[in-house]
Design a protein around this motif. Structure first.
Motif, short mmCIF file in Angstrom:
data_model
loop_
_atom_site.label_atom_id
_atom_site.label_comp_id
_atom_site.label_asym_id
_atom_site.label_seq_id
_atom_site.Cartn_x
_atom_site.Cartn_y
_atom_site.Cartn_z
N UNK A 68 0.83 -1.21 0.00
CA UNK A 68 0.00 0.00 0.00
C UNK A 68 0.85 1.25 0.00
N UNK A 69 0.22 2.35 0.26
CA UNK A 69 0.87 3.65 0.25
C UNK A 69 1.66 3.85 1.54
N UNK A 70 2.89 4.33 1.42
CA UNK A 70 3.70 4.66 2.58
C UNK A 70 3.59 6.16 2.82
N UNK A 71 3.22 6.52 4.03
CA UNK A 71 3.11 7.94 4.39
C UNK A 71 3.80 8.13 5.73
N UNK A 72 4.85 8.91 5.76
CA UNK A 72 5.56 9.19 6.99
C UNK A 72 5.14 10.55 7.51
N UNK A 73 4.75 10.57 8.78
CA UNK A 73 4.33 11.83 9.39
C UNK A 73 5.19 12.10 10.61
N UNK A 74 5.37 13.37 10.93
CA UNK A 74 6.08 13.77 12.13
C UNK A 74 5.19 14.68 12.95
N UNK A 75 5.51 14.79 14.21
CA UNK A 75 4.75 15.64 15.10
C UNK A 75 5.73 16.49 15.89
N UNK A 76 5.56 17.80 15.88
CA UNK A 76 6.38 18.72 16.68
C UNK A 76 5.55 19.20 17.84
N UNK A 77 6.03 18.90 19.05
CA UNK A 77 5.32 19.33 20.25
C UNK A 77 5.41 20.84 20.38
N UNK A 78 4.34 21.49 20.79
CA UNK A 78 4.29 22.95 20.87
C UNK A 78 5.32 23.53 21.84
N UNK A 79 5.73 22.78 22.84
CA UNK A 79 6.68 23.28 23.85
C UNK A 79 8.13 23.23 23.37
N UNK A 80 8.39 22.65 22.21
CA UNK A 80 9.79 22.53 21.74
C UNK A 80 10.08 23.42 20.58
#
Length: 80
Positions: A68-80
């Motif tokens: 299937x489709x590969x989708x890489x996501x990241x998350x940046x915490x608001x405190x950093x």
């Protein structure tokens, strides 16, 4: 290989969703000729009919093939 039993939930629309982790390993020889294994972990999400099949048949440790489709996501915490 599955790293955990699948987790099932329903979207507000009623559509089933299943999530699980999967490990893939690659074996190779390093520069000195020593055998090495590199394992990577992937978060997998299935929707609708595939989600229903995954929740019914998949269990931790089972060998699976995922396409299937590969989708890489990241998350940046608001405190950093």
């Amino acid at each position: 290989f599955l790293g955990q039993d699948p987790t099932s939930r329903l979207l507000p629309s009623g559509q089933p969703v299943v999530s699980f982790t999967m490990a893939t390993s690659r074996r190779f020889k390093d520069a000195e000729g020593n055998k090495q294994t590199k394992t990577e972990w992937h978060n997998i999400v299935c929707f609708s009919g595939l989600a229903e099949i995954a929740s019914k048949y998949l269990v931790k440790g089972k060998k699976v093939l995922v396409t299937g489709r590969i989708q890489t996501r990241t998350y940046d915490h608001k405190d950093h």
